[in-house]
Design a protein around this motif. Structure first.
Motif, PDB file in Angstrom:
ATOM      1  N   HIS A 155       0.861  -1.069  -0.033  1.00 53.50           N
ATOM      2  CA  HIS A 155       0.071   0.119   0.017  1.00 53.50           C
ATOM      3  C   HIS A 155       0.845   1.337   0.040  1.00 53.50           C
ATOM      4  CE1 HIS A 155      -3.465  -2.587   0.910  1.00 53.50           C
ATOM      5  NE2 HIS A 155      -2.825  -2.874   2.141  1.00 53.50           N
ATOM      6  N   PRO A 156       1.490   1.490  -0.902  1.00 51.48           N
ATOM      7  CA  PRO A 156       2.475   2.626  -1.008  1.00 51.48           C
ATOM      8  C   PRO A 156       2.021   4.028  -0.582  1.00 51.48           C
ATOM      9  CG  PRO A 156       2.313   1.881  -3.234  1.00 51.48           C
ATOM     10  CD  PRO A 156       1.269   1.016  -2.382  1.00 51.48           C
ATOM     11  N   THR A 157       0.831   4.506  -1.040  1.00 48.02           N
ATOM     12  CA  THR A 157       0.276   5.819  -0.706  1.00 48.02           C
ATOM     13  C   THR A 157      -0.080   5.790   0.872  1.00 48.02           C
ATOM     14  OG1 THR A 157      -0.780   5.689  -2.662  1.00 48.02           O
ATOM     15  CG2 THR A 157      -1.516   7.620  -1.288  1.00 48.02           C
ATOM     16  N   GLU A 158      -0.880   4.732   1.416  1.00 46.64           N
ATOM     17  CA  GLU A 158      -1.074   4.791   2.649  1.00 46.64           C
ATOM     18  C   GLU A 158      -0.054   4.535   3.655  1.00 46.64           C
ATOM     19  OE1 GLU A 158      -4.327   1.636   3.269  1.00 46.64           O
ATOM     20  OE2 GLU A 158      -3.382   1.359   5.103  1.00 46.64           O
ATOM     21  N   ALA A 159       0.866   3.643   3.202  1.00 46.10           N
ATOM     22  CA  ALA A 159       1.999   3.665   4.072  1.00 46.10           C
ATOM     23  C   ALA A 159       2.839   5.065   4.129  1.00 46.10           C
ATOM     24  CB  ALA A 159       3.178   2.395   3.449  1.00 46.10           C
ATOM     25  N   ALA A 160       2.805   5.703   3.131  1.00 50.11           N
ATOM     26  CA  ALA A 160       3.585   7.278   3.039  1.00 50.11           C
ATOM     27  C   ALA A 160       2.950   7.986   3.911  1.00 50.11           C
ATOM     28  CB  ALA A 160       3.657   7.681   1.869  1.00 50.11           C
ATOM     29  N   GLU A 161       1.583   8.066   3.900  1.00 57.05           N
ATOM     30  CA  GLU A 161       0.678   8.909   4.702  1.00 57.05           C
ATOM     31  C   GLU A 161       0.881   8.507   6.255  1.00 57.05           C
ATOM     32  OE1 GLU A 161      -3.475   8.523   4.057  1.00 57.05           O
ATOM     33  OE2 GLU A 161      -3.152   9.325   1.950  1.00 57.05           O
ATOM     34  N   THR A 162       0.959   7.109   6.510  1.00 56.14           N
ATOM     35  CA  THR A 162       1.397   6.705   7.861  1.00 56.14           C
ATOM     36  C   THR A 162       2.702   7.341   8.469  1.00 56.14           C
ATOM     37  OG1 THR A 162       0.201   4.773   7.436  1.00 56.14           O
ATOM     38  CG2 THR A 162       1.250   4.529   9.356  1.00 56.14           C
ATOM     39  N   ASP A 163       3.674   7.066   7.391  1.00 61.27           N
ATOM     40  CA  ASP A 163       4.933   7.476   8.030  1.00 61.27           C
ATOM     41  C   ASP A 163       4.970   8.870   8.133  1.00 61.27           C
ATOM     42  OD1 ASP A 163       5.773   4.898   7.665  1.00 61.27           O
ATOM     43  OD2 ASP A 163       7.365   5.214   6.182  1.00 61.27           O
ATOM     44  N   GLY A 164       4.354   9.618   7.382  1.00 60.97           N
ATOM     45  CA  GLY A 164       4.186  11.087   7.441  1.00 60.97           C
ATOM     46  C   GLY A 164       3.795  11.463   8.997  1.00 60.97           C
ATOM     47  N   ARG A 165       2.529  10.857   9.184  1.00 58.44           N
ATOM     48  CA  ARG A 165       1.923  10.952  10.569  1.00 58.44           C
ATOM     49  C   ARG A 165       2.851  10.754  11.709  1.00 58.44           C
ATOM     50  NH1 ARG A 165      -2.758   9.327   8.606  1.00 58.44           N
ATOM     51  NH2 ARG A 165      -2.652   7.216   9.534  1.00 58.44           N
ATOM     52  N   ILE A 166       3.489   9.519  11.525  1.00 55.72           N
ATOM     53  CA  ILE A 166       4.456   9.011  12.741  1.00 55.72           C
ATOM     54  C   ILE A 166       5.369  10.196  12.774  1.00 55.72           C
ATOM     55  CG2 ILE A 166       5.981   7.411  13.481  1.00 55.72           C
ATOM     56  CD1 ILE A 166       4.343   5.439  12.122  1.00 55.72           C
ATOM     57  N   GLU A 167       6.144  10.746  11.629  1.00 57.78           N
ATOM     58  CA  GLU A 167       7.002  11.680  11.924  1.00 57.78           C
ATOM     59  C   GLU A 167       6.563  12.861  12.325  1.00 57.78           C
ATOM     60  OE1 GLU A 167      10.278  10.974  11.167  1.00 57.78           O
ATOM     61  OE2 GLU A 167      11.030  12.961  11.054  1.00 57.78           O
ATOM     62  N   ALA A 168       5.513  13.327  11.895  1.00 55.64           N
ATOM     63  CA  ALA A 168       5.030  14.696  12.740  1.00 55.64           C
ATOM     64  C   ALA A 168       4.586  14.375  14.084  1.00 55.64           C
ATOM     65  CB  ALA A 168       3.629  14.806  11.868  1.00 55.64           C
ATOM     66  N   ASP A 169       3.979  13.288  14.389  1.00 54.57           N
ATOM     67  CA  ASP A 169       3.872  13.112  15.873  1.00 54.57           C
ATOM     68  C   ASP A 169       5.317  13.228  16.542  1.00 54.57           C
ATOM     69  OD1 ASP A 169       1.249  12.612  15.713  1.00 54.57           O
ATOM     70  OD2 ASP A 169       1.266  10.580  15.848  1.00 54.57           O
ATOM     71  N   ARG A 170       6.287  12.728  16.039  1.00 47.18           N
ATOM     72  CA  ARG A 170       7.526  12.379  16.613  1.00 47.18           C
ATOM     73  C   ARG A 170       8.056  14.036  16.932  1.00 47.18           C
ATOM     74  NH1 ARG A 170      12.745  12.233  15.153  1.00 47.18           N
ATOM     75  NH2 ARG A 170      12.460  12.664  13.441  1.00 47.18           N
ATOM     76  N   LEU A 171       8.066  14.701  15.748  1.00 46.54           N
ATOM     77  CA  LEU A 171       8.375  15.967  15.898  1.00 46.54           C
ATOM     78  C   LEU A 171       7.735  16.875  16.918  1.00 46.54           C
ATOM     79  CD1 LEU A 171       8.875  16.941  12.125  1.00 46.54           C
ATOM     80  CD2 LEU A 171      10.458  16.466  13.671  1.00 46.54           C
ATOM     81  N   LYS A 172       6.153  16.576  16.921  1.00 43.24           N
ATOM     82  CA  LYS A 172       5.272  17.253  17.910  1.00 43.24           C
ATOM     83  C   LYS A 172       6.026  16.860  19.354  1.00 43.24           C
ATOM     84  CE  LYS A 172       0.828  17.014  16.959  1.00 43.24           C
ATOM     85  NZ  LYS A 172      -0.515  16.577  17.269  1.00 43.24           N
ATOM     86  N   LYS A 173       6.050  15.652  19.565  1.00 43.09           N
ATOM     87  CA  LYS A 173       6.661  15.068  20.731  1.00 43.09           C
ATOM     88  C   LYS A 173       7.791  15.848  21.305  1.00 43.09           C
ATOM     89  CE  LYS A 173       4.595  10.886  21.699  1.00 43.09           C
ATOM     90  NZ  LYS A 173       4.525   9.460  21.126  1.00 43.09           N
ATOM     91  N   GLU A 174       8.749  15.853  20.110  1.00 51.05           N
ATOM     92  CA  GLU A 174      10.119  16.325  20.420  1.00 51.05           C
ATOM     93  C   GLU A 174       9.861  17.906  20.890  1.00 51.05           C
ATOM     94  OE1 GLU A 174      12.795  15.842  17.263  1.00 51.05           O
ATOM     95  OE2 GLU A 174      13.239  13.928  17.702  1.00 51.05           O
ATOM     96  N   ALA A 175       8.967  18.543  20.185  1.00 51.95           N
ATOM     97  CA  ALA A 175       8.958  19.979  20.451  1.00 51.95           C
ATOM     98  C   ALA A 175       8.157  20.016  21.723  1.00 51.95           C
ATOM     99  CB  ALA A 175       7.825  20.488  19.389  1.00 51.95           C
ATOM    100  N   ALA A 176       7.061  19.262  22.239  1.00 45.86           N
ATOM    101  CA  ALA A 176       6.644  19.149  23.406  1.00 45.86           C
ATOM    102  C   ALA A 176       7.710  18.955  24.538  1.00 45.86           C
ATOM    103  CB  ALA A 176       5.396  18.222  23.441  1.00 45.86           C
ATOM    104  N   ALA A 177       8.424  17.993  24.407  1.00 54.72           N
ATOM    105  CA  ALA A 177       9.667  17.762  25.346  1.00 54.72           C
ATOM    106  C   ALA A 177      10.439  18.897  25.616  1.00 54.72           C
ATOM    107  CB  ALA A 177      10.384  16.646  24.915  1.00 54.72           C
ATOM    108  N   ALA A 178      10.805  19.595  24.276  1.00 53.48           N
ATOM    109  CA  ALA A 178      11.656  20.694  24.553  1.00 53.48           C
ATOM    110  C   ALA A 178      11.116  21.917  25.357  1.00 53.48           C
ATOM    111  CB  ALA A 178      12.018  21.063  22.900  1.00 53.48           C
TER     112      ALA A 178
END
Lengths: 203, 397
Positions: A155-178
């Motif tokens: 599922h290339p499209t769906e997997a790319a979306e999911t990866d993007g979401r995970i990456e965004a979450d990680r960045l948000k978490k990092e920002a929150a931690a910061a």
């Protein structure tokens, strides 16, 4: 006045054209010769769920945290999860047993939709028939765990979306931690005021 | 070389019999052995033709519908008959509790016997007639009518309403179509002056202008009679579009409903062997039998030509099956009595005129008129009678 029997001759001509044409034009024969030729499945095709892991190691890269939301939401109740525990008996965020009974599963994809950790996804494997009624139709953890790159391949499209979401979450978490770290470094007035406001809030 | 290939089957037989004779086997035993070898060969050839046709028919029908057809068992699916045979033999042989089991058991046998018996009088090649009968055509139709009894036995013995309905349809259809069939065959006997199939074949020998074969199908009356014979042959062998007796859309499987396993296979086999027999008769009567279509093609042995022509006619029957939908029973009978029968009489008259007008250009014009005018008139009347008119509504619209 028509020529009687001309209709039959026309019909015979049509069938003869189809008969001869099937030997000349290959695209007339639309049948897929299944075991030799396989269909190219559309991206949205789905069969049964599988568990996604990141990296190369299924155990450490497992996204599932054994929250059991999918188990609770599953309409035919085909998911069975036992949470793993360490030596001290403390629960770990990792399933010890994760079974899906695909003889019960109805491919509704609800588990995929409710999973907050992007861990469970739909597979496209359809050659699952077996002579064994029970064993091979219950998929256990080793059979369910498939890599993120496999997910990308089906599922290339769906997997790319999911990866993007995970990456965004990680960045948000990092920002929150910061932000939290920054807050901890700031004077304690803020925390004091917040605790007092909580107390005021109580009846 | 050419002559040896031409008479190869007979030479092999004579060599074998001579070998036995040299061992001191008495002549009467040799005669029996010779007959048995001939019978065995014919049955073997026709049953293998049946096996081949059962798979080729499915492949041809599939190709007409732009499919592949059976291609899994062996190369190009050619072992499919073996798989089918194993399936048929290993299936349970069911006999309904209320069936008349003797009749039920005998029906497939009775069906098979005439189908094989009629093969005796067909000339397979030059001097290759198993039984040289003076009244061969009479024998063919007399024995061939036995299948009707078998079909009714099957329907009646099964004690099932669908079986009886199918059998009744079969009887009505076969008797109706027997009439034009026989009359159109008689036409050829009339022109060649003999009821013997080999005499009819030799009457079609020679070439007009040195290259046009003098087959009966290439004359106006012969073409008409041949077409009628062909249509009736379809009906007699219960093939589409005349397969009403086993019309599965309304009668489960007609007289075959209560048959399974090897009895069903026997019916199937008998139907196909009967189809080949009637194709062989068609070739003998109208397509010049074992004669080559062009003079220089004589180098190919006559029995190969016969086999090739029979296979071609069988192919056209499959082609027709792939094309035409099944008829309704009243249309079917009306077609036989109101169209085919008058047309076969017209062919009869036309053949008589052909003979007495000297078989020249005048004969051509006369006989063409005698079959052509009734064809156009009857055909149009028939088409109008059964044509679909635009439906008009009285109250709506």
């Amino acid at each position: 006045m028509i020529f009687p029997g001309s209709g039959i001759l026309k019909g015979l001509a049509v069938t003869a054209r189809n008969f001869a044409g099937s030997y000349v034009e290959k695209d007339r024969l639309t049948t897929e010769q299944y075991p030799e030729e396989r269909p190219k499945l559309p991206e949205a095709a789905r069969s049964f769920p599988f568990l996604v892991y990141d990296g190369d190691n299924p155990e450490t890269g497992m996204r599932c945290v054994s929250c059991k939301i999918c188990e609770k939401e599953c309409p035919p109740q085909c998911i069975y999860i036992i949470q793993d525990r360490d030596e001290a008996g403390k629960a770990i965020k990792r399933p010890k047993v994760f079974d899906i009974d695909i003889s019960v599963c109805m491919s509704c994809q609800i588990c995929v939709e409710v999973c907050p950790f992007e861990s469970i996804r739909m597979d496209q494997d359809y050659e699952l028939s077996s002579f064994d009624r029970f064993g091979s139709l219950i998929l256990d953890k080793p059979k369910l765990l498939k890599s993120n790159s496999y997910y990308h391949s089906i599922h290339p499209t769906e997997a790319a979306e999911t990866d993007g979401r995970i990456e965004a979450d990680r960045l948000k978490k990092e920002a929150a931690a910061a932000a939290k770290a920054a807050k901890a470094a700031a004077p304690s007035v803020v925390s004091a005021s917040s605790s007092s406001s909580q107390q005021e809030g109580k009846p | 070389m050419i002559s040896s290939l031409e008479s190869a089957p007979i030479d092999v037989l004579h060599w074998f019999l001579g070998l036995l004779g040299s061992f001191g086997v008495p002549a009467w035993i040799l005669a029996i052995i010779s007959a048995l070898i001939i019978i065995g060969t014919i049955i073997g050839v026709f049953l293998s033709l049946f096996a081949l046709t059962s798979v080729m028919e499915r492949k041809i029908l599939a190709r007409v519908q732009n499919r592949y057809g059976p291609n899994r068992a062996g190369p190009f699916g050619l072992f499919q008959p073996i798989a089918d045979g194993i399936k048929m033999i290993t299936k349970e042989d069911l006999v309904p509790r209320t069936a008349d089991w003797i009749v039920h058991f005998l029906a497939p046998v009775v069906m098979m016997v005439p189908a094989l018996l009629v093969l005796a009088i067909i000339p397979y090649g030059r001097d290759m007639v198993p039984a040289e009968l003076d009244a061969g055509i009479l024998y063919f139709f007399a024995v061939g009518a036995g299948t009707e009894v078998a079909v009714f036995m099957a329907g009646w013995g099964s004690n099932n309403k669908y079986s009886v309905l199918g059998a009744m349809r079969a009887i009505a259809q076969m008797i109706s179509y027997e009439l034009p069939l026989v009359i159109s065959a008689i036409v050829t006997a009339m022109i060649s002056g003999s009821l013997s199939p080999s005499a009819i074949v030799s009457a079609q020998g020679g070439f007009a202008f040195g290259f046009v074969p003098q087959w009966f199908a290439l004359t106006p009356w012969g073409f008409t009679a041949g077409l009628i014979f062909y249509i009736c042959a379809l009906a007699e062998s219960n093939r589409s579009p005349f397969d009403l007796p086993e019309g599965e859309s309304e009668l489960v499987a007609g007289h075959l409903t209560e048959y399974s396993g090897f009895k069903y296979a026997t019916f199937f086999m008998a139907e196909y062997v009967g189809m080949f027999a009637i194709c062989g008769m068609f070739v003998t009567l109208f397509l010049g039998g074992w004669q080559a279509p062009l003079p220089f093609l004589d180098i190919i042995p006559s029995w190969c030509w016969f086999l090739g022509k029979v296979c071609f006619v069988a192919f056209t029957m499959i082609w027709v099956r792939a094309t035409l939908p099944r008829l309704r029973i009243d249309h079917l009978l009306a077609f036989a009595w109101k169209f085919l029968l008058p047309m076969s009489f017209a062919a009869f008259l036309s053949a008589a005129c052909w003979h007495y007008a000297g078989r020249g250009p005048l004969a051509w014009i006369l006989s063409l008129a005698i079959v052509g005018i009734p064809y156009l008139l009857l055909g149009n009347a028939f088409t109008n009678r059964f044509s679909v008119s635009r439906r008009t509504y009285l109250f709506s619209e």
